[in-house]
Write a protein that holds these residues in place. Structure first.
Motif, PDB file in Angstrom:
ATOM      1  N   LEU A  35       1.136  -4.152   1.361  1.00 45.16           N
ATOM      2  CA  LEU A  35      -0.039  -5.003   1.234  1.00 45.16           C
ATOM      3  C   LEU A  35      -0.169  -5.797   2.521  1.00 45.16           C
ATOM      4  CD1 LEU A  35      -2.283  -6.200  -0.609  1.00 45.16           C
ATOM      5  CD2 LEU A  35      -0.602  -7.920  -1.289  1.00 45.16           C
ATOM      6  N   VAL A  36      -1.260  -5.562   3.256  1.00 46.94           N
ATOM      7  CA  VAL A  36      -1.481  -6.241   4.531  1.00 46.94           C
ATOM      8  C   VAL A  36      -2.893  -6.812   4.523  1.00 46.94           C
ATOM      9  CG1 VAL A  36      -1.566  -6.002   7.039  1.00 46.94           C
ATOM     10  CG2 VAL A  36       0.071  -4.632   5.716  1.00 46.94           C
ATOM     11  N   ASP A  37      -2.995  -8.120   4.626  1.00 47.37           N
ATOM     12  CA  ASP A  37      -4.297  -8.795   4.669  1.00 47.37           C
ATOM     13  C   ASP A  37      -5.218  -8.353   3.543  1.00 47.37           C
ATOM     14  OD1 ASP A  37      -3.555 -10.240   6.946  1.00 47.37           O
ATOM     15  OD2 ASP A  37      -4.305  -8.679   8.296  1.00 47.37           O
ATOM     16  N   GLY A  38      -4.664  -8.237   2.340  1.00 47.50           N
ATOM     17  CA  GLY A  38      -5.472  -7.923   1.169  1.00 47.50           C
ATOM     18  C   GLY A  38      -5.808  -6.458   0.992  1.00 47.50           C
ATOM     19  N   GLN A  39      -5.256  -5.588   1.827  1.00 47.78           N
ATOM     20  CA  GLN A  39      -5.504  -4.152   1.717  1.00 47.78           C
ATOM     21  C   GLN A  39      -4.196  -3.429   1.415  1.00 47.78           C
ATOM     22  OE1 GLN A  39      -8.688  -2.707   1.825  1.00 47.78           O
ATOM     23  NE2 GLN A  39      -9.092  -4.904   1.681  1.00 47.78           N
ATOM     24  N   ILE A  40      -4.271  -2.419   0.552  1.00 49.11           N
ATOM     25  CA  ILE A  40      -3.099  -1.623   0.212  1.00 49.11           C
ATOM     26  C   ILE A  40      -3.069  -0.396   1.119  1.00 49.11           C
ATOM     27  CG2 ILE A  40      -1.996  -0.191  -1.544  1.00 49.11           C
ATOM     28  CD1 ILE A  40      -3.001  -2.109  -3.650  1.00 49.11           C
ATOM     29  N   TYR A  41      -1.916  -0.159   1.732  1.00 50.91           N
ATOM     30  CA  TYR A  41      -1.696   1.009   2.572  1.00 50.91           C
ATOM     31  C   TYR A  41      -0.586   1.836   1.933  1.00 50.91           C
ATOM     32  CZ  TYR A  41      -4.445  -1.522   5.971  1.00 50.91           C
ATOM     33  OH  TYR A  41      -5.463  -2.208   6.595  1.00 50.91           O
ATOM     34  N   PHE A  42      -0.938   3.042   1.487  1.00 52.88           N
ATOM     35  CA  PHE A  42       0.036   3.921   0.854  1.00 52.88           C
ATOM     36  C   PHE A  42       0.830   4.646   1.926  1.00 52.88           C
ATOM     37  CE2 PHE A  42      -3.139   3.156  -2.347  1.00 52.88           C
ATOM     38  CZ  PHE A  42      -2.369   2.890  -3.454  1.00 52.88           C
ATOM     39  N   MET A  43       2.116   4.846   1.673  1.00 54.50           N
ATOM     40  CA  MET A  43       3.010   5.423   2.666  1.00 54.50           C
ATOM     41  C   MET A  43       3.612   6.727   2.149  1.00 54.50           C
ATOM     42  SD  MET A  43       4.987   1.938   3.837  1.00 54.50           S
ATOM     43  CE  MET A  43       5.790   1.815   2.268  1.00 54.50           C
ATOM     44  N   ALA A  44       3.777   7.662   3.053  1.00 55.10           N
ATOM     45  CA  ALA A  44       4.472   8.907   2.730  1.00 55.10           C
ATOM     46  C   ALA A  44       5.971   8.627   2.668  1.00 55.10           C
ATOM     47  CB  ALA A  44       4.180   9.949   3.797  1.00 55.10           C
ATOM     48  N   PRO A  45       6.714   9.434   1.934  1.00 56.20           N
ATOM     49  CA  PRO A  45       8.168   9.232   1.923  1.00 56.20           C
ATOM     50  C   PRO A  45       8.749   9.523   3.300  1.00 56.20           C
ATOM     51  CG  PRO A  45       7.563  11.194   0.669  1.00 56.20           C
ATOM     52  CD  PRO A  45       6.289  10.527   1.078  1.00 56.20           C
ATOM     53  N   PRO A  46       9.838   8.861   3.654  1.00 56.25           N
ATOM     54  CA  PRO A  46      10.444   9.094   4.967  1.00 56.25           C
ATOM     55  C   PRO A  46      10.998  10.517   5.058  1.00 56.25           C
ATOM     56  CG  PRO A  46      11.826   7.641   3.657  1.00 56.25           C
ATOM     57  CD  PRO A  46      10.566   7.851   2.879  1.00 56.25           C
ATOM     58  N   ASN A  47      10.889  11.112   6.253  1.00 54.68           N
ATOM     59  CA  ASN A  47      11.429  12.458   6.443  1.00 54.68           C
ATOM     60  C   ASN A  47      12.889  12.377   6.920  1.00 54.68           C
ATOM     61  OD1 ASN A  47      11.410  11.979   9.252  1.00 54.68           O
ATOM     62  ND2 ASN A  47       9.380  12.862   9.474  1.00 54.68           N
ATOM     63  N   ARG A  48      13.494  13.531   7.104  1.00 47.64           N
ATOM     64  CA  ARG A  48      14.906  13.597   7.474  1.00 47.64           C
ATOM     65  C   ARG A  48      15.184  12.900   8.809  1.00 47.64           C
ATOM     66  NH1 ARG A  48      18.837  18.025   6.118  1.00 47.64           N
ATOM     67  NH2 ARG A  48      17.120  18.493   4.755  1.00 47.64           N
ATOM     68  N   LYS A  49      14.345  13.132   9.816  1.00 47.92           N
ATOM     69  CA  LYS A  49      14.545  12.518  11.129  1.00 47.92           C
ATOM     70  C   LYS A  49      14.486  10.990  11.025  1.00 47.92           C
ATOM     71  CE  LYS A  49      15.180  13.057  15.526  1.00 47.92           C
ATOM     72  NZ  LYS A  49      16.447  13.554  16.017  1.00 47.92           N
ATOM     73  N   HIS A  50      13.535  10.489  10.268  1.00 48.57           N
ATOM     74  CA  HIS A  50      13.412   9.046  10.055  1.00 48.57           C
ATOM     75  C   HIS A  50      14.694   8.490   9.443  1.00 48.57           C
ATOM     76  CE1 HIS A  50      12.442   5.467   7.641  1.00 48.57           C
ATOM     77  NE2 HIS A  50      11.588   5.185   8.592  1.00 48.57           N
ATOM     78  N   GLN A  51      15.219   9.183   8.436  1.00 49.86           N
ATOM     79  CA  GLN A  51      16.421   8.720   7.761  1.00 49.86           C
ATOM     80  C   GLN A  51      17.624   8.723   8.707  1.00 49.86           C
ATOM     81  OE1 GLN A  51      15.011   7.118   5.422  1.00 49.86           O
ATOM     82  NE2 GLN A  51      16.360   7.776   3.793  1.00 49.86           N
ATOM     83  N   GLU A  52      17.731   9.747   9.560  1.00 47.79           N
ATOM     84  CA  GLU A  52      18.831   9.809  10.515  1.00 47.79           C
ATOM     85  C   GLU A  52      18.763   8.637  11.496  1.00 47.79           C
ATOM     86  OE1 GLU A  52      18.569  13.644  12.375  1.00 47.79           O
ATOM     87  OE2 GLU A  52      19.146  14.690  10.534  1.00 47.79           O
ATOM     88  N   ILE A  53      17.578   8.384  12.033  1.00 53.84           N
ATOM     89  CA  ILE A  53      17.404   7.284  12.987  1.00 53.84           C
ATOM     90  C   ILE A  53      17.668   5.937  12.316  1.00 53.84           C
ATOM     91  CG2 ILE A  53      15.706   6.055  14.396  1.00 53.84           C
ATOM     92  CD1 ILE A  53      14.439   8.859  14.951  1.00 53.84           C
ATOM     93  N   ALA A  54      17.118   5.755  11.117  1.00 57.97           N
ATOM     94  CA  ALA A  54      17.318   4.493  10.391  1.00 57.97           C
ATOM     95  C   ALA A  54      18.798   4.261  10.101  1.00 57.97           C
ATOM     96  CB  ALA A  54      16.510   4.493   9.093  1.00 57.97           C
ATOM     97  N   GLY A  55      19.523   5.316   9.732  1.00 58.39           N
ATOM     98  CA  GLY A  55      20.954   5.187   9.460  1.00 58.39           C
ATOM     99  C   GLY A  55      21.743   4.792  10.697  1.00 58.39           C
ATOM    100  N   GLU A  56      21.415   5.411  11.836  1.00 47.34           N
ATOM    101  CA  GLU A  56      22.086   5.070  13.088  1.00 47.34           C
ATOM    102  C   GLU A  56      21.815   3.609  13.477  1.00 47.34           C
ATOM    103  OE1 GLU A  56      24.271   6.762  15.002  1.00 47.34           O
ATOM    104  OE2 GLU A  56      24.251   8.302  13.441  1.00 47.34           O
ATOM    105  N   LEU A  57      20.558   3.200  13.390  1.00 44.21           N
ATOM    106  CA  LEU A  57      20.207   1.817  13.727  1.00 44.21           C
ATOM    107  C   LEU A  57      20.906   0.827  12.801  1.00 44.21           C
ATOM    108  CD1 LEU A  57      16.412   2.172  14.499  1.00 44.21           C
ATOM    109  CD2 LEU A  57      18.231   1.626  16.113  1.00 44.21           C
TER     110      LEU A  57
END
Length: 74
Positions: free
Chosen positions: A27-49
């Protein structure tokens, strides 16, 4: 001939909580933004960080705690 103005809906945190379980959205400034699930690359980077940040905090004897899972932020 007069035309009606389209009224944009303003969403609140209650609308976010009313979404079905597992629905990822922000929810940003009264608007809803739907998000796709994170992919494998995203999860790898997030885990390292996460590991790098956690170890840095520990090495400095900090009291902060990083979180890797989705977390509600207001």
């Amino acid at each position: 001939m007069a035309t009606a103005l389209v009224q944009e809906k303003f969403y609140t945190i209650h609308d976010i909580y009313d979404l079905p379980d597992g629905e990822r959205a922000e929810l940003v400034d009264g608007q809803i933004y739907f998000m796709a699930p994170p992919n494998r690359k995203h999860q790898e980077i997030a885990g390292e960080l996460f590991g790098i940040i956690r170890e840095y905090i520990r090495s400095k004897h900090g009291s902060c705690r990083p979180y890797v899972a989705p977390f509600a932020v207001f």
